[in-house]
Scaffold this motif. Structure first.
Motif, PDB file in Angstrom:
ATOM      1  N   ALA A   1       0.796  -1.115   0.029  1.00  0.00           N
ATOM      2  CA  ALA A   1      -0.408  -0.107   0.127  1.00  0.00           C
ATOM      3  C   ALA A   1       0.985   1.486  -0.170  1.00  0.00           C
ATOM      4  O   ALA A   1       1.996   1.006   0.517  1.00  0.00           O
ATOM      5  CB  ALA A   1      -0.747  -0.502   1.088  1.00  0.00           C
ATOM      6  N   GLU A   2       0.444   2.288  -0.658  1.00  0.00           N
ATOM      7  CA  GLU A   2       0.821   3.707  -0.747  1.00  0.00           C
ATOM      8  C   GLU A   2       1.104   4.628   0.417  1.00  0.00           C
ATOM      9  O   GLU A   2       2.122   5.157   0.993  1.00  0.00           O
ATOM     10  CB  GLU A   2       0.288   4.784  -1.631  1.00  0.00           C
ATOM     11  N   SER A   3      -0.391   4.261   1.625  1.00  0.00           N
ATOM     12  CA  SER A   3      -0.441   4.801   3.159  1.00  0.00           C
ATOM     13  C   SER A   3      -0.867   3.904   3.380  1.00  0.00           C
ATOM     14  O   SER A   3      -2.393   3.148   3.316  1.00  0.00           O
ATOM     15  CB  SER A   3      -1.332   6.505   2.432  1.00  0.00           C
ATOM     16  N   VAL A   4      -0.980   4.234   4.583  1.00  0.00           N
ATOM     17  CA  VAL A   4      -1.617   3.147   6.163  1.00  0.00           C
ATOM     18  C   VAL A   4      -1.697   4.127   6.958  1.00  0.00           C
ATOM     19  O   VAL A   4      -0.862   5.123   7.224  1.00  0.00           O
ATOM     20  CB  VAL A   4      -0.471   2.223   6.635  1.00  0.00           C
ATOM     21  N   LEU A   5      -2.736   4.504   7.203  1.00  0.00           N
ATOM     22  CA  LEU A   5      -4.020   5.236   7.648  1.00  0.00           C
ATOM     23  C   LEU A   5      -4.456   4.807   9.476  1.00  0.00           C
ATOM     24  O   LEU A   5      -6.055   3.574   9.270  1.00  0.00           O
ATOM     25  CB  LEU A   5      -5.482   5.635   7.913  1.00  0.00           C
ATOM     26  N   ILE A   6      -3.744   4.875  10.444  1.00  0.00           N
ATOM     27  CA  ILE A   6      -4.216   4.440  11.729  1.00  0.00           C
ATOM     28  C   ILE A   6      -4.080   5.003  12.622  1.00  0.00           C
ATOM     29  O   ILE A   6      -3.802   6.481  12.972  1.00  0.00           O
ATOM     30  CB  ILE A   6      -2.933   3.624  12.043  1.00  0.00           C
ATOM     31  N   PRO A   7      -5.139   4.632  13.778  1.00  0.00           N
ATOM     32  CA  PRO A   7      -5.372   5.421  14.758  1.00  0.00           C
ATOM     33  C   PRO A   7      -4.325   5.701  15.817  1.00  0.00           C
ATOM     34  O   PRO A   7      -4.295   6.994  16.283  1.00  0.00           O
ATOM     35  CB  PRO A   7      -5.858   4.841  16.200  1.00  0.00           C
ATOM     36  N   GLU A   8      -2.919   5.501  15.367  1.00  0.00           N
ATOM     37  CA  GLU A   8      -2.015   5.732  16.634  1.00  0.00           C
ATOM     38  C   GLU A   8      -1.344   6.761  15.839  1.00  0.00           C
ATOM     39  O   GLU A   8      -0.118   7.423  16.335  1.00  0.00           O
ATOM     40  CB  GLU A   8      -0.618   5.019  16.762  1.00  0.00           C
ATOM     41  N   THR A   9      -1.445   7.713  14.210  1.00  0.00           N
ATOM     42  CA  THR A   9      -1.211   8.464  14.695  1.00  0.00           C
ATOM     43  C   THR A   9      -2.069   9.562  13.769  1.00  0.00           C
ATOM     44  O   THR A   9      -2.637   9.144  12.832  1.00  0.00           O
ATOM     45  CB  THR A   9       0.001   8.631  13.336  1.00  0.00           C
ATOM     46  N   ARG A  10      -0.658  10.596  13.633  1.00  0.00           N
ATOM     47  CA  ARG A  10      -2.070  11.713  12.964  1.00  0.00           C
ATOM     48  C   ARG A  10      -2.393  11.843  11.473  1.00  0.00           C
ATOM     49  O   ARG A  10      -1.178  11.422  10.617  1.00  0.00           O
ATOM     50  CB  ARG A  10      -1.830  13.479  13.260  1.00  0.00           C
ATOM     51  N   THR A  11      -3.762  11.527  10.670  1.00  0.00           N
ATOM     52  CA  THR A  11      -3.651  11.229   9.143  1.00  0.00           C
ATOM     53  C   THR A  11      -3.108  13.224   8.792  1.00  0.00           C
ATOM     54  O   THR A  11      -3.970  13.628   9.262  1.00  0.00           O
ATOM     55  CB  THR A  11      -4.712  11.341   8.388  1.00  0.00           C
ATOM     56  N   ASP A  12      -2.209  13.126   7.845  1.00  0.00           N
ATOM     57  CA  ASP A  12      -1.500  14.047   6.836  1.00  0.00           C
ATOM     58  C   ASP A  12      -2.565  14.320   5.872  1.00  0.00           C
ATOM     59  O   ASP A  12      -1.569  13.365   5.262  1.00  0.00           O
ATOM     60  CB  ASP A  12      -0.586  14.354   6.997  1.00  0.00           C
ATOM     61  N   VAL A  13      -3.672  14.270   5.608  1.00  0.00           N
ATOM     62  CA  VAL A  13      -4.664  14.273   3.833  1.00  0.00           C
ATOM     63  C   VAL A  13      -3.416  15.019   3.198  1.00  0.00           C
ATOM     64  O   VAL A  13      -3.420  14.492   2.290  1.00  0.00           O
ATOM     65  CB  VAL A  13      -6.437  15.285   4.416  1.00  0.00           C
ATOM     66  N   GLU A  14      -3.014  15.911   3.359  1.00  0.00           N
ATOM     67  CA  GLU A  14      -2.766  17.087   2.066  1.00  0.00           C
ATOM     68  C   GLU A  14      -1.467  15.988   1.504  1.00  0.00           C
ATOM     69  O   GLU A  14      -1.091  16.066   0.408  1.00  0.00           O
ATOM     70  CB  GLU A  14      -1.910  18.311   2.604  1.00  0.00           C
ATOM     71  N   ASP A  15      -0.211  15.354   2.068  1.00  0.00           N
ATOM     72  CA  ASP A  15       0.513  14.685   1.895  1.00  0.00           C
ATOM     73  C   ASP A  15      -0.232  13.306   1.820  1.00  0.00           C
ATOM     74  O   ASP A  15       0.986  12.598   0.473  1.00  0.00           O
ATOM     75  CB  ASP A  15       1.153  13.884   3.236  1.00  0.00           C
ATOM     76  N   LEU A  16      -0.988  12.520   2.030  1.00  0.00           N
ATOM     77  CA  LEU A  16      -1.996  11.450   1.260  1.00  0.00           C
ATOM     78  C   LEU A  16      -2.086  12.416   0.116  1.00  0.00           C
ATOM     79  O   LEU A  16      -1.348  11.429  -1.390  1.00  0.00           O
ATOM     80  CB  LEU A  16      -2.432  11.209   2.043  1.00  0.00           C
ATOM     81  N   ILE A  17      -2.963  13.092  -0.489  1.00  0.00           N
ATOM     82  CA  ILE A  17      -3.398  13.473  -1.771  1.00  0.00           C
ATOM     83  C   ILE A  17      -1.781  13.849  -2.512  1.00  0.00           C
ATOM     84  O   ILE A  17      -2.130  13.625  -3.422  1.00  0.00           O
ATOM     85  CB  ILE A  17      -3.727  15.178  -1.565  1.00  0.00           C
ATOM     86  N   SER A  18      -1.113  14.689  -2.097  1.00  0.00           N
ATOM     87  CA  SER A  18       0.113  14.700  -2.560  1.00  0.00           C
ATOM     88  C   SER A  18       0.692  13.699  -3.534  1.00  0.00           C
ATOM     89  O   SER A  18       1.546  13.294  -4.692  1.00  0.00           O
ATOM     90  CB  SER A  18       1.357  15.582  -2.584  1.00  0.00           C
ATOM     91  N   GLY A  19       0.920  12.362  -2.546  1.00  0.00           N
ATOM     92  CA  GLY A  19       1.518  11.676  -2.969  1.00  0.00           C
ATOM     93  C   GLY A  19       1.158  10.608  -4.297  1.00  0.00           C
ATOM     94  O   GLY A  19       1.096  10.401  -4.749  1.00  0.00           O
ATOM     95  N   LEU A  20      -0.289  10.780  -3.600  1.00  0.00           N
ATOM     96  CA  LEU A  20      -1.187   9.818  -5.318  1.00  0.00           C
ATOM     97  C   LEU A  20      -0.802  10.601  -6.289  1.00  0.00           C
ATOM     98  O   LEU A  20      -1.007   9.882  -6.866  1.00  0.00           O
ATOM     99  CB  LEU A  20      -3.099   9.702  -4.165  1.00  0.00           C
ATOM    100  N   THR A  21      -1.128  11.897  -6.341  1.00  0.00           N
ATOM    101  CA  THR A  21      -0.816  12.176  -7.287  1.00  0.00           C
ATOM    102  C   THR A  21       0.049  12.479  -7.864  1.00  0.00           C
ATOM    103  O   THR A  21       0.457  11.792  -9.600  1.00  0.00           O
ATOM    104  CB  THR A  21      -0.921  13.749  -7.110  1.00  0.00           C
TER     105      THR A  21
END
Lengths: 327, 327, 327, 327
Positions: free
Chosen positions: D191-211
């Protein structure tokens, strides 16, 4: 009399289905064995329009018979539904001398192929590739057997936890227009009820059946719903049941896209291989613009434009058997 | 006119096959649904002779549709082949009032059932349960589809290591008299050659084919052998190939008894359920001493004594397709 | 001080193991991420000697994390054991400027890497890839977890048929020098006895245990044998038991090469990914000629020449637990 | 000095987990081997309160080591949280002379056991059974390894169709408070990204990675989300991504309850067997009111009241490795 085919293209179109790779392999190797040049076309008709076409040899299809997905990728193509798109597509075939086409997909893909063939005199052969099994003129479609086995294995796992907690599970399987996956996986996992688009769902009957089983303390309670049931999919049915049966512990599971992937079953590899082989034989023998099907375990050919979606008249005793065996 | 059946026994006999439990479940629940009393008989005809018979209710068959093996266990019974054994068996049925029998097994078990029925006027219904698929009068036998899928999954794993080491594997699958498992699993895994009892194995042809592929550096080389091939099983064929092809790295794998176990496939559960349902329907409707088969997806009944082993005339083009697709 | 690494090669050597592809993927992508050029070397050290080396990019390892086998293929190399072979190998690296090496394999492969590094000053990192788990300095080896799960799934199927027929099965699993696969799969499938090379097999004890269970009519009887047990593999043990226990129905099953293939388990993919990542980190940070292991879930590094085969001192209570739990 | 235990009860409590049956089997057989009487308690603490308790022998646990779910069923018990409920439960134990308890479940179940033991002087042993792996004092919990492998196999299937259609899939796995399943299955499936309760999810970072990956035309794009991620589960994340990346073809899949069922993996059977064995050993040796864990592959015991939910400090490099390896 039809001219001799010498170079063929192969593509996968529409929704993907396990076993498509086995079909591609069969087309490529049977083609080469018979002296044809074979070209792979990427992403369905889009690859024809965008000229994403490549030469294939025996090695191009090595080690793929067991792979899910499709190495040629697949898509629906809006552009191919317009004359301009088909014209572009034709030119990309013509410049390579491609004079025959094998299209692995569903009824929509076949209609496109037929229109294309009418316009440009390129013979097309269709292979039924869809997990939904709802195509007239064949007992099997590539991908169905794998999809139902995936559904069955998933529901088996759900049974374990349903049994441990005495819960009722509403499981939604794929099937927008057809209930085959629901019917087969429901019978195979001992579901109480199977809700499908082909029959009217009788909610009162469903509820009274579940209530009666609750009273008898039956171990596992499963309701399998086709996503296209006229009452709604798993979420809707689950909501209704929760509302009407407030004392039951009811959970919903949507199996989703796992049903499209995975290594194809033995049967899907075999029918894909046989169909792929006979697709090329058909092109060579001048039997053009047909879909290759299997009926009563014999190869069966119908004109492409009659290969429409069909609600196969499955024997109505299946629903009765499901009900009796879940008692 | 045949008298009405009121109490039935069910047993599994001969070699076990995945899906037998689904068939037992269908017989028990359809029987109870129709007002019959149902008895389970342990270890085939042995349980009848040794009076190992127990009353079954709907819960007796809960949560077994997905289990391999058979909850009634199975065996071959020497004693039942003698009149004294069958007499004892009959008395054990009579004292409970059991007046109908469902036998899930192979052709040997059916012959025993027919003889028993002739002697004691207890109607018997046979359900074809064998992984070998070599029974006349039905397109499916319970267990075959699971066994071939197990073989295919095992051979897929062997492909991985064969490919990593550029090795040739000779894989032996089950099939003492019939090549169905070999033929289906070989076509589904892209084997170069499939050696079966039904055809004469041409060693020179096999060796020249493998030599030619060696030269072309084909990735994976598999030969699938039915244990009953007239040239011998995997060990014998492997020895011959090692001897004749000393420069190849050749390994042998005997898949063995894993092919008999495991959760049944969707198809095996479905045909077992349908056959079990119709076995009881047959007893009730007076259609006695038949085997319940499925032909062209319709229920099909033949007299028990004609349900012999049969070399189904599989279309000879399968071996040709295997050869061409492995190029 | 060690010079900076800029171009690295990666290879798989010795017996293949599921998860090797995940390790290759991790080495390639971590290398590229860190600005290195990465080269794939085919068929272990043979590819270095025969100059079968190719440039890899991120796409070269797309969609392989879930594949069994190794895309780089693997082999044992006699020529690399001689100075002339290593010299040739070195020249093929030097002409491309490859100045670092990651070797995925077993202890034999590591000794070769160490010698090569001593002679030519190319730093090497070893990753333990073997289904046998018998390498010092790491709790995990790539492939073991997949292999034991494959063995367990196969033995589960054998249990079904063993139970149906009341048979005793002697099942041989892989492990020429080490009993780990036997010990883990035997404990996980409820075997009565597990025979391994690390302990002396007491046949009298085995026979009296089986006899006692026979008397108690225990359902399923399994004996799991490592192929390298000092009394012999499955065939030998089976022969002894058949001879000594003539009234039991005893069958033998050799699981064989299926244990080497298949999609790697979650754990094997994870440890392969972590080890591959840290292999590159080690090369970059100047920690050279080490094997990357995991001990107590932390990365652990030992000099390559100490990474020998090791009989891990598994707690002797395992055999006791197996015996008690099979009662 | 603690009095000698002679009769023990065993129960499963809270959410079910594959491997619970293997643990029950180990407790029962180790107990009987040591001369104890063993009782099964149905549906967690409810069975104690409702007197649903039955005597178990060695055969009670035959042929269950490989089964998902729990033969003792499981539940959460409100009544046991009140003094009156525990009093009733105690009386039902006392009338049978049950003087020891083994509780297989999560931290909530352990707190109940501790309170019960404080009040009535019945020693309790806890075994960590939860697919979530979020319990302090042990490296393993029964069920986790099976659940992640189920998730990985499901995501592998989704990869096939994602690849065929060039789609981005957002896959939700279980884990209300903990990200272990997401982290392990995400790393294992690339997976490119794994979103978990233990860490704050950085949506902007996720989106720029996918882009960025979209631009590079990376084949497969997966985002794995733990159901308990602080930004929401799969549906919420999917909605956000669809909104922000309107040109991507994005699908959502919620794996759901399939993660709770299925035959346990080799590892889960082994740790369950070892823990069950040592639970009885602990009761016998007077080490009471502890949870049996495994740390660094050695048995490890902590007081029951300290066995709380724990966010294990997984090495932060995992998220970094995931990101780099998905490039």
């Amino acid at each position: 009399m039809s001219k001799k085919v010498t170079k063929i293209g192969v593509l996968t179109s529409g929704g993907d289905a396990p076993g498509m790779n086995a079909a591609i392999r069969a087309v490529v190797r049977t083609g080469i064995y018979n002296g044809l040049e074979v070209y792979g076309i990427m992403r369905g008709y889009n690859g024809m329009i965008e000229d994403d076409i490549f030469h294939m040899d025996n090695k191009s299809v090595a080690n793929i018979i067991q792979r899910g997905g499709t190495i040629l990728k697949t898509a629906r193509s809006k552009e191919f539904m317009e004359a301009a798109g088909r014209q572009k597509a034709y030119e990309n075939l013509r410049k390579r001398g491609i004079d025959g086409l094998v299209v692995i997909g569903g009824d929509g893909s076949f209609r496109g192929a037929q229109r294309f063939s009418n316009e440009f005199d390129i013979p097309c052969i269709g292979l039924p590739g869809t997990i939904d099994k709802d195509i007239a003129g064949t007992d099997y479609t590539i991908g169905f057997d794998t999809a139902v086995n995936t559904a069955v294995e998933a529901i088996d796992k759900i049974r374990d936890t349903a049994d441990a907690h005495d819960r009722l599970f509403v499981v939604e399987v794929m099937g927008r227009d057809a209930g085959y996956i629901a019917l087969h996986s429901g019978l195979a996992t001992g579901a109480e009820s199977v809700l499908i688009p082909e029959t009217r769902t009788d909610v009162e009957d469903l509820i009274s059946g579940l209530t009666e089983k609750e009273k008898r303390k039956k171990l596992v309670n499963l309701v399998v719903v086709a996503e296209g049931d006229e009452m709604g999919g798993g979420s809707e049915i689950g909501k209704i049941l929760k509302n009407r049966l407030p004392n039951m512990d009811i959970r919903i599971s949507i199996l989703g896209h796992i049903q499209r992937g995975g290594a194809p079953s033995c049967q899907d590899r075999i029918i894909a291989s046989r169909m792929g082989y006979h697709a090329v034989e058909s092109l060579l023998s001048g039997r053009h613009n047909v879909m290759v099907g299997i009926v009563d375990d014999k190869m069966h050919y119908i004109p492409l434009d009659t290969a429409v979606k069909e609600k196969q008249a499955f024997t109505s005793d299946w629903l009765k058997i499901i009900k009796i065996l879940a008692s």
